[in-house]
Design a protein around this motif. Structure first.
Motif, PDB file in Angstrom:
ATOM      1  N   GLY A 167       0.795  -1.223   0.000  1.00 53.78           N
ATOM      2  CA  GLY A 167       0.000   0.000   0.000  1.00 53.78           C
ATOM      3  C   GLY A 167       0.824   1.268   0.000  1.00 53.78           C
ATOM      4  O   GLY A 167       0.303   2.346  -0.301  1.00 53.78           O
ATOM      5  N   TYR A 168       2.116   1.177   0.327  1.00 50.99           N
ATOM      6  CA  TYR A 168       2.948   2.384   0.328  1.00 50.99           C
ATOM      7  C   TYR A 168       3.509   2.703  -1.065  1.00 50.99           C
ATOM      8  O   TYR A 168       4.217   3.699  -1.238  1.00 50.99           O
ATOM      9  CB  TYR A 168       4.098   2.251   1.334  1.00 50.99           C
ATOM     10  N   PHE A 169       3.206   1.880  -2.050  1.00 48.64           N
ATOM     11  CA  PHE A 169       3.641   2.177  -3.417  1.00 48.64           C
ATOM     12  C   PHE A 169       2.955   3.453  -3.907  1.00 48.64           C
ATOM     13  O   PHE A 169       1.963   3.919  -3.339  1.00 48.64           O
ATOM     14  CB  PHE A 169       3.291   1.015  -4.349  1.00 48.64           C
ATOM     15  N   GLU A 170       3.525   4.015  -4.983  1.00 49.56           N
ATOM     16  CA  GLU A 170       2.961   5.218  -5.585  1.00 49.56           C
ATOM     17  C   GLU A 170       1.537   4.941  -6.089  1.00 49.56           C
ATOM     18  O   GLU A 170       1.222   3.829  -6.533  1.00 49.56           O
ATOM     19  CB  GLU A 170       3.825   5.690  -6.755  1.00 49.56           C
ATOM     20  N   LEU A 171       0.673   5.973  -5.991  1.00 44.93           N
ATOM     21  CA  LEU A 171      -0.720   5.797  -6.386  1.00 44.93           C
ATOM     22  C   LEU A 171      -0.840   5.397  -7.854  1.00 44.93           C
ATOM     23  O   LEU A 171      -1.673   4.543  -8.205  1.00 44.93           O
ATOM     24  CB  LEU A 171      -1.510   7.088  -6.134  1.00 44.93           C
ATOM     25  N   GLU A 172      -0.015   5.978  -8.739  1.00 47.47           N
ATOM     26  CA  GLU A 172      -0.091   5.633 -10.161  1.00 47.47           C
ATOM     27  C   GLU A 172       0.309   4.180 -10.401  1.00 47.47           C
ATOM     28  O   GLU A 172      -0.231   3.523 -11.298  1.00 47.47           O
ATOM     29  CB  GLU A 172       0.782   6.571 -10.993  1.00 47.47           C
ATOM     30  N   GLU A 187      -4.914   1.842   3.107  1.00 44.44           N
ATOM     31  CA  GLU A 187      -6.213   1.317   2.692  1.00 44.44           C
ATOM     32  C   GLU A 187      -6.942   2.316   1.800  1.00 44.44           C
ATOM     33  O   GLU A 187      -7.572   1.946   0.808  1.00 44.44           O
ATOM     34  CB  GLU A 187      -7.066   1.005   3.924  1.00 44.44           C
ATOM     35  N   GLN A 188      -6.843   3.584   2.135  1.00 43.24           N
ATOM     36  CA  GLN A 188      -7.483   4.615   1.317  1.00 43.24           C
ATOM     37  C   GLN A 188      -6.858   4.679  -0.074  1.00 43.24           C
ATOM     38  O   GLN A 188      -7.546   4.880  -1.074  1.00 43.24           O
ATOM     39  CB  GLN A 188      -7.384   5.970   2.020  1.00 43.24           C
ATOM     40  N   LYS A 189      -5.530   4.506  -0.164  1.00 42.91           N
ATOM     41  CA  LYS A 189      -4.859   4.510  -1.469  1.00 42.91           C
ATOM     42  C   LYS A 189      -5.292   3.313  -2.306  1.00 42.91           C
ATOM     43  O   LYS A 189      -5.505   3.437  -3.523  1.00 42.91           O
ATOM     44  CB  LYS A 189      -3.342   4.502  -1.281  1.00 42.91           C
ATOM     45  N   LEU A 190      -5.428   2.169  -1.670  1.00 46.68           N
ATOM     46  CA  LEU A 190      -5.854   0.987  -2.421  1.00 46.68           C
ATOM     47  C   LEU A 190      -7.250   1.183  -2.997  1.00 46.68           C
ATOM     48  O   LEU A 190      -7.503   0.866  -4.169  1.00 46.68           O
ATOM     49  CB  LEU A 190      -5.831  -0.241  -1.507  1.00 46.68           C
ATOM     50  N   ARG A 191      -8.166   1.711  -2.175  1.00 46.83           N
ATOM     51  CA  ARG A 191      -9.532   1.941  -2.664  1.00 46.83           C
ATOM     52  C   ARG A 191      -9.565   3.032  -3.734  1.00 46.83           C
ATOM     53  O   ARG A 191     -10.325   2.938  -4.704  1.00 46.83           O
ATOM     54  CB  ARG A 191     -10.444   2.300  -1.498  1.00 46.83           C
ATOM     55  N   ALA A 192      -8.758   4.066  -3.557  1.00 47.16           N
ATOM     56  CA  ALA A 192      -8.699   5.137  -4.560  1.00 47.16           C
ATOM     57  C   ALA A 192      -8.193   4.593  -5.895  1.00 47.16           C
ATOM     58  O   ALA A 192      -8.679   4.982  -6.970  1.00 47.16           O
ATOM     59  CB  ALA A 192      -7.806   6.268  -4.076  1.00 47.16           C
ATOM     60  N   ALA A 193      -7.198   3.695  -5.869  1.00 49.46           N
ATOM     61  CA  ALA A 193      -6.661   3.135  -7.103  1.00 49.46           C
ATOM     62  C   ALA A 193      -7.728   2.356  -7.868  1.00 49.46           C
ATOM     63  O   ALA A 193      -7.779   2.403  -9.108  1.00 49.46           O
ATOM     64  CB  ALA A 193      -5.474   2.230  -6.791  1.00 49.46           C
ATOM     65  N   VAL A 194      -8.595   1.672  -7.136  1.00 52.61           N
ATOM     66  CA  VAL A 194      -9.655   0.905  -7.789  1.00 52.61           C
ATOM     67  C   VAL A 194     -10.766   1.828  -8.277  1.00 52.61           C
ATOM     68  O   VAL A 194     -11.241   1.718  -9.420  1.00 52.61           O
ATOM     69  CB  VAL A 194     -10.217  -0.163  -6.826  1.00 52.61           C
ATOM     70  N   GLU A 195     -11.186   2.765  -7.441  1.00 50.80           N
ATOM     71  CA  GLU A 195     -12.310   3.642  -7.785  1.00 50.80           C
ATOM     72  C   GLU A 195     -11.953   4.591  -8.924  1.00 50.80           C
ATOM     73  O   GLU A 195     -12.790   4.884  -9.777  1.00 50.80           O
ATOM     74  CB  GLU A 195     -12.753   4.415  -6.548  1.00 50.80           C
ATOM     75  N   GLU A 196     -10.736   5.097  -8.941  1.00 53.29           N
ATOM     76  CA  GLU A 196     -10.344   6.064  -9.970  1.00 53.29           C
ATOM     77  C   GLU A 196     -10.076   5.411 -11.326  1.00 53.29           C
ATOM     78  O   GLU A 196      -9.885   6.110 -12.322  1.00 53.29           O
ATOM     79  CB  GLU A 196      -9.118   6.848  -9.505  1.00 53.29           C
TER      80      GLU A 196
END
Length: 457
Positions: free
Chosen positions: A208-213, A270-279
């Motif tokens: 989860g600490y990986f870059e959002l992109e 967790e927020q980044k993981l969900r953002a990656a899926v939703e976006e």
């Protein structure tokens, strides 16, 4: 005075000679030997006869003939007015002419100054000068109009760089796609949406600490792989669409399992993981309009591999590409495995029953073919030609990019990278994201010739 056509009719002046011939007074004229010339009536001779006619011969008894007084009172009054005009001083006439010009100039000034083109407006001094020129008959030279200054050429605007505009999405959204997910450990099937499933896949596949992109690229790859399985046919038949085993399908880690494994569940990750899926909701990699086999691995040896080097069959979108692996950022990028000669033979014999594993153990592996990054494409095991990826799996090595040496009854393997090396490199994607690449650029780099868009099953 000279008559100028530019003057106003009311100011025009009839002129007569400076010294007009005076009428002779016949009463005061002394007697002469000849008779006075008599002007003939206009009806007796042609129009000029009264000027050119000869005088009558002189007689003693001829009385002077007086001109017939045909003047009327109006004509006499007009002649008197004309004489008064002729006797006006020239200075007074000049003043009157200039005054008339001034009046005309004052009358025309508002019209000249209120025109549309203000640059052509005439000043009062210019009009007075022109009026004076009209009076004296002097021609005023026209001043040449100043040439307009050339307009500076506008500097060419730089061409904007083309922007990558995502196409309008028209595919199925994650919440509208329901999956039957088989838990391999408990042999239980759960029904969940694609969105919920992908969050668990990301939690198991990428930190989860990986870059959002990079997380977005992983989400699109995992979604595409799942749709490929649904499109081509599930490995689990009617029981399930996909499973939770990384050896069979994709890694899967629920929130409860992650909390149990790590002892905590970071909220920001967790927020980044969900953002990656939703976006990236619903976005799928397509080739010829169909979902691709979007395989991925942890890290390559600097160059990904073609699918035919690892499995049977070649995929046009799974071709070798460079991968910016950072050895310092990848855990166990270089690994070392050591085993006895006996263990080495047993593993090879189990994977290749027909292999001849007699004689010198150093000759059991031969005829190695490598790619430019050092990964083994093919090799011979006990005289049998096989793929390097199969040898890697048989020996339990982290990748097919390995070398070996034997000493003191042991075999040592030196390995670079982790995974089969085909498709997306997860650590390579994270490095590209750190360098400023977006998830679409990352995906189109690792998967050759694909299009990212919506898909309707």
């Amino acid at each position: 005075m000279k008559d100028f056509p530019n003057q106003i009719p009311s100011q025009r002046v009839r002129t007569i000679p400076a010294n007009p011939p005076r009428r002779r007074d016949t009463a005061a004229r002394p007697d002469t030997d000849t008779a006075a010339p008599v002007r003939r009536r206009a009806t007796d001779t042609p129009a000029r006869a009264d000027i050119d006619a000869p005088t009558r011969p002189d007689t003693d008894t001829a009385a002077p003939v007086r001109r017939r007084d045909t003047d009327t009172a109006p004509r006499r009054r007009a002649r008197r007015r004309q004489r008064r005009r002729d006797t006006l001083p020239k200075s007074l006439h000049t003043v009157m002419t200039a005054s008339a010009g001034l009046v005309v100039a004052l009358f025309l000034m508002p019209f000249l100054l209120t025109g549309d083109n203000r640059s052509n407006a005439v000043t009062l001094s210019d009009m007075l000068t022109e009026a004076e020129a009209v009076r004296t008959g002097v021609e005023i030279p026209l001043e040449p109009e100043p040439e307009p200054e050339p307009m500076p050429e506008p500097e060419p605007e730089p061409m904007p760089e083309p922007e990558t505009v995502p196409e309008i999405f028209s595919g199925q959204l994650d919440e509208d796609c329901m999956l039957k997910v088989l838990d391999k450990k408990n042999d239980e099937v759960s029904v969940m949406s694609m969105q919920e499933y992908l969050v668990c896949v990301l939690r198991g596949e990428m930190p989860g600490y990986f870059e959002l992109e990079a997380l977005k690229a992983q989400a699109v790859a995992a979604r595409t792989y799942t749709r490929y399985m649904l499109h081509s046919g599930s490995k689990h038949g009617d029981k399930a669409d996909i499973c939770t085993s990384p050896a069979c399908c994709q890694a899967y880690l629920s929130a409860a399992a992650a909390r149990k494994k790590w002892g905590y569940l970071p909220e920001d990750e967790e927020q980044k993981l969900r953002a990656a899926v939703e976006e990236t909701d619903g976005e799928t990699m397509l080739y010829d309009g169909e979902p691709i086999l979007a395989v991925f691995h942890a890290s390559s040896a600097g160059l990904t591999r073609t699918s035919s080097d690892v499995w049977s069959g070649d995929k046009p979108y799974l071709q070798p590409v460079s991968s910016p692996e950072n050895a310092d950022a990848v855990p166990n990028y270089y690994s070392h495995v050591e085993m006895t000669i006996t263990a080495f033979r047993d593993k090879l014999q189990s994977a290749f029953p027909k292999a001849n594993l007699t004689g010198d153990p150093y000759d059991w592996l031969s005829d190695v073919e490598r790619d430019s990054a050092g990964s083994i494409i093919t090799m011979h095991v006990g005289g049998i030609k096989t793929q390097g990826s199969r040898v890697r799996s048989a020996l339990g090595l982290r990748s097919a990019c390995f070398t070996w040496e034997m000493a003191d009854g042991k075999v040592s393997f030196y390995v670079t990278g982790y995974g089969h090396g085909v498709g997306l490199s997860q650590y390579g994607a994270n490095q590209m994201a750190r360098d400023g690449s977006g998830y679409r650029e990352i995906l189109t780099h690792y998967y050759t010739g694909v299009r990212i868009g919506g898909y309707n099953p």
